[in-house]
Scaffold this motif. Sequence first.
Motif, PDB file in Angstrom:
ATOM      1  N   ALA A   1      16.663   3.622 -19.441  1.00 12.54           N
ATOM      2  CA  ALA A   1      16.428   3.530 -17.999  1.00 12.54           C
ATOM      3  C   ALA A   1      16.337   4.923 -17.378  1.00 12.54           C
ATOM      4  O   ALA A   1      15.454   5.183 -16.546  1.00 12.54           O
ATOM      5  N   ARG A   2      17.218   5.834 -17.788  1.00 11.13           N
ATOM      6  CA  ARG A   2      17.167   7.206 -17.270  1.00 11.13           C
ATOM      7  C   ARG A   2      15.875   7.902 -17.690  1.00 11.13           C
ATOM      8  O   ARG A   2      15.248   8.606 -16.901  1.00 11.13           O
ATOM      9  N   ALA A   3      15.467   7.703 -18.924  1.00 15.30           N
ATOM     10  CA  ALA A   3      14.224   8.324 -19.404  1.00 15.30           C
ATOM     11  C   ALA A   3      13.025   7.781 -18.634  1.00 15.30           C
ATOM     12  O   ALA A   3      12.118   8.544 -18.279  1.00 15.30           O
ATOM     13  N   ALA A   4      13.022   6.492 -18.348  1.00 14.98           N
ATOM     14  CA  ALA A   4      11.918   5.895 -17.588  1.00 14.98           C
ATOM     15  C   ALA A   4      11.874   6.451 -16.170  1.00 14.98           C
ATOM     16  O   ALA A   4      10.799   6.767 -15.654  1.00 14.98           O
ATOM     17  N   GLU A   5      13.031   6.582 -15.531  1.00 16.65           N
ATOM     18  CA  GLU A   5      13.083   7.141 -14.172  1.00 16.65           C
ATOM     19  C   GLU A   5      12.588   8.587 -14.154  1.00 16.65           C
ATOM     20  O   GLU A   5      11.834   8.986 -13.268  1.00 16.65           O
ATOM     21  N   PHE A  56      -2.510  13.792  -5.946  1.00 17.04           N
ATOM     22  CA  PHE A  56      -3.781  14.445  -5.669  1.00 17.04           C
ATOM     23  C   PHE A  56      -3.847  14.985  -4.245  1.00 17.04           C
ATOM     24  O   PHE A  56      -4.884  15.465  -3.808  1.00 17.04           O
ATOM     25  N   GLY A  57      -2.764  14.878  -3.500  1.00 17.46           N
ATOM     26  CA  GLY A  57      -2.732  15.405  -2.148  1.00 17.46           C
ATOM     27  C   GLY A  57      -3.509  14.572  -1.152  1.00 17.46           C
ATOM     28  O   GLY A  57      -3.859  15.047  -0.083  1.00 17.46           O
ATOM     29  N   LEU A  58      -3.781  13.335  -1.487  1.00 19.99           N
ATOM     30  CA  LEU A  58      -4.504  12.457  -0.579  1.00 19.99           C
ATOM     31  C   LEU A  58      -3.543  11.776   0.366  1.00 19.99           C
ATOM     32  O   LEU A  58      -2.493  11.298  -0.043  1.00 19.99           O
ATOM     33  N   ALA A  59      -3.884  11.735   1.631  1.00 24.78           N
ATOM     34  CA  ALA A  59      -3.087  10.993   2.592  1.00 24.78           C
ATOM     35  C   ALA A  59      -3.307   9.506   2.361  1.00 24.78           C
ATOM     36  O   ALA A  59      -4.310   9.091   1.796  1.00 24.78           O
ATOM     37  N   ASP A  60      -2.363   8.674   2.783  1.00 26.10           N
ATOM     38  CA  ASP A  60      -2.507   7.229   2.641  1.00 26.10           C
ATOM     39  C   ASP A  60      -3.817   6.766   3.273  1.00 26.10           C
ATOM     40  O   ASP A  60      -4.163   7.161   4.375  1.00 26.10           O
ATOM     41  N   GLU A 116       8.243  12.606 -12.981  1.00 22.50           N
ATOM     42  CA  GLU A 116       7.302  13.614 -13.465  1.00 22.50           C
ATOM     43  C   GLU A 116       5.859  13.185 -13.225  1.00 22.50           C
ATOM     44  O   GLU A 116       5.020  13.988 -12.818  1.00 22.50           O
ATOM     45  N   LEU A 117       5.558  11.914 -13.465  1.00 23.55           N
ATOM     46  CA  LEU A 117       4.205  11.417 -13.240  1.00 23.55           C
ATOM     47  C   LEU A 117       3.834  11.453 -11.770  1.00 23.55           C
ATOM     48  O   LEU A 117       2.687  11.745 -11.427  1.00 23.55           O
ATOM     49  N   ALA A 118       4.780  11.168 -10.906  1.00 26.80           N
ATOM     50  CA  ALA A 118       4.507  11.195  -9.469  1.00 26.80           C
ATOM     51  C   ALA A 118       4.051  12.591  -9.049  1.00 26.80           C
ATOM     52  O   ALA A 118       3.123  12.734  -8.259  1.00 26.80           O
TER      53      ALA A 118
END
Length: 53
Positions: free
Chosen positions: A27-31, A43-47, A36-38
């Motif tokens: 669970a810690r590794a997944a979090e 890409f710096g795009l606004a919603d 890291e992926l986030a």
Amino acid sequence: MNATDTSTVPIYDLLIAERGDVVADAARAAEQTLRELAGTLDFGLADGDGIGA
């Protein structure tokens, strides 16, 4: 049942003592991977500015 709630499953306590808490480690590794992926996939795009908006 929470991965850290072992009060109702005594065999789980024994397995943790012998092998470590693999479920909590995963669970810690997944979090960490999600965090890291986030940052990597930001890409710096606004919603509303991305594909499918």
